[in-house]
Design a protein around this motif. Structure first.
Motif, mmCIF file in Angstrom:
data_model
loop_
_atom_site.group_PDB
_atom_site.id
_atom_site.type_symbol
_atom_site.label_atom_id
_atom_site.label_comp_id
_atom_site.label_asym_id
_atom_site.label_seq_id
_atom_site.Cartn_x
_atom_site.Cartn_y
_atom_site.Cartn_z
ATOM 1 N N GLN A 26 0.814 -1.221 0.000
ATOM 2 C CA GLN A 26 0.000 0.000 0.000
ATOM 3 C C GLN A 26 0.851 1.277 0.000
ATOM 4 O OE1 GLN A 26 -3.381 -0.612 -0.303
ATOM 5 N NE2 GLN A 26 -2.666 -2.733 -0.332
ATOM 6 N N THR A 28 2.353 4.592 -1.331
ATOM 7 C CA THR A 28 1.896 5.585 -2.302
ATOM 8 C C THR A 28 3.018 6.506 -2.782
ATOM 9 O OG1 THR A 28 1.267 7.117 -0.527
ATOM 10 C CG2 THR A 28 -0.427 5.602 -1.321
ATOM 11 N N SER A 29 4.123 6.541 -2.054
ATOM 12 C CA SER A 29 5.223 7.427 -2.420
ATOM 13 C C SER A 29 6.540 6.837 -1.932
ATOM 14 C CB SER A 29 5.013 8.814 -1.799
ATOM 15 O OG SER A 29 6.173 9.595 -1.931
ATOM 16 N N GLU A 32 7.838 7.775 1.439
ATOM 17 C CA GLU A 32 7.334 7.109 2.640
ATOM 18 C C GLU A 32 8.360 6.127 3.212
ATOM 19 O OE1 GLU A 32 3.670 5.049 2.155
ATOM 20 O OE2 GLU A 32 2.779 6.623 0.922
ATOM 21 N N ASN A 50 1.811 -1.751 -5.695
ATOM 22 C CA ASN A 50 1.606 -0.704 -4.711
ATOM 23 C C ASN A 50 0.766 0.408 -5.342
ATOM 24 O OD1 ASN A 50 3.087 -1.226 -2.038
ATOM 25 N ND2 ASN A 50 4.631 -1.821 -3.544
ATOM 26 N N ARG A 51 0.826 1.610 -4.789
ATOM 27 C CA ARG A 51 0.006 2.719 -5.293
ATOM 28 C C ARG A 51 0.873 3.929 -5.617
ATOM 29 N NH1 ARG A 51 -4.965 2.441 -0.855
ATOM 30 N NH2 ARG A 51 -5.651 0.307 -1.341
ATOM 31 N N ILE A 52 2.077 3.687 -6.032
ATOM 32 C CA ILE A 52 3.027 4.756 -6.326
ATOM 33 C C ILE A 52 2.620 5.469 -7.612
ATOM 34 C CG2 ILE A 52 5.448 5.261 -6.834
ATOM 35 C CD1 ILE A 52 6.069 2.604 -5.252
ATOM 36 N N THR A 53 2.595 6.792 -7.584
ATOM 37 C CA THR A 53 2.223 7.570 -8.768
ATOM 38 C C THR A 53 3.389 8.381 -9.330
ATOM 39 O OG1 THR A 53 1.441 9.395 -7.372
ATOM 40 C CG2 THR A 53 -0.180 7.743 -8.034
ATOM 41 N N ASN A 73 1.686 -0.232 -10.581
ATOM 42 C CA ASN A 73 1.474 0.918 -9.720
ATOM 43 C C ASN A 73 0.597 1.908 -10.503
ATOM 44 O OD1 ASN A 73 3.156 1.042 -6.987
ATOM 45 N ND2 ASN A 73 4.372 -0.126 -8.466
#
Length: 213
Positions: A26, A28-29, A32, A50-53, A73
């Motif tokens: 989970q 996102t960056s 983190e 994951n949720r990396i943008t 991602n």
């Protein structure tokens, strides 16, 4: 970030473990991950599902990276600094939201495997001018994008053994594809091809270890 993730990162940093595996956490960056860009001992960084943008330019600080896995991602853009990773051999940015690759992307000196499947990349506007200078490439996976054509410059990828163009909108292949004499796998399913260039007959795709799909 969870305590479990922090523990993995701390163990890698304090123990000098060159491999950091953070799948499906989970995230996102990359910011983190505590102290990530100080971990220049890393040779493998794996962050799939994951949720990396965003990938920040500071990814270039990980100068010893050989494997970078960012599969699945939400990445929309890669920084130009990523091509400063001179030891990178395997890069997987499949299943993201990329519609282009950054300027200078073809500067990787030892990149062997590149996976850009399941993005929104089209060759006309999306590949940098030096993309076909990746002479060390052995496997190039470009399936499930928006390619309508393949540049004649593909001939420059002399060491290519696997080329996947499946599920694009390719109408025609360049004659120069016949110059890829080391090619052993060519995946073309799900395109709009009506004819194959006769030069494709120059390729050794009929041996037991080869395939044309």
């Amino acid at each position: 970030m969870s305590k479990a993730v922090r523990k993995v990162v701390e163990e890698s940093r304090e123990g000098g473990n060159p491999e950091l595996e953070l799948q499906d956490k989970q995230i996102t960056s990359l910011e983190e991950i505590p102290g990530l860009f100080l971990m220049d001992h890393l040779t493998r960084l794996s962050l799939p599902h994951n949720r990396i943008t965003i990938i920040p330019p500071s990814i270039a600080n990980l100068a010893n990276l050989e494997i970078l896995n960012l599969f699945n991602n939400g990445i929309e853009e890669l920084p130009t600094s990523i091509s400063s990773l001179n030891k990178l051999r395997i890069l997987n940015v499949g299943m993201n939201r990329l519609d282009a690759l950054p300027r200078g992307f073809g500067s990787f000196p030892v990149l062997e495997v590149l996976d850009i499947t399941y993005n929104n990349i089209s060759e006309e506007d999306s590949l940098p001018g030096n993309f076909f200078m990746l002479e060390s490439l052995r496997a190039l996976y470009m399936g499930d994008n928006d390619f309508e054509a393949l540049s004649p410059l593909i001939k420059n990828l002399k060491n290519l053994q696997i080329l996947s163009l499946r599920d694009n909108d390719v109408i025609i292949l360049p004659r120069e594809i016949g110059e890829l004499t080391r090619l052993r796998e060519l995946h073309l399913q799900g395109n709009r091809l009506e004819l194959l260039p006769p030069e494709i007959g120059n390729l050794d795709l009929l041996s037991q270890r080869s395939c044309l799909l």
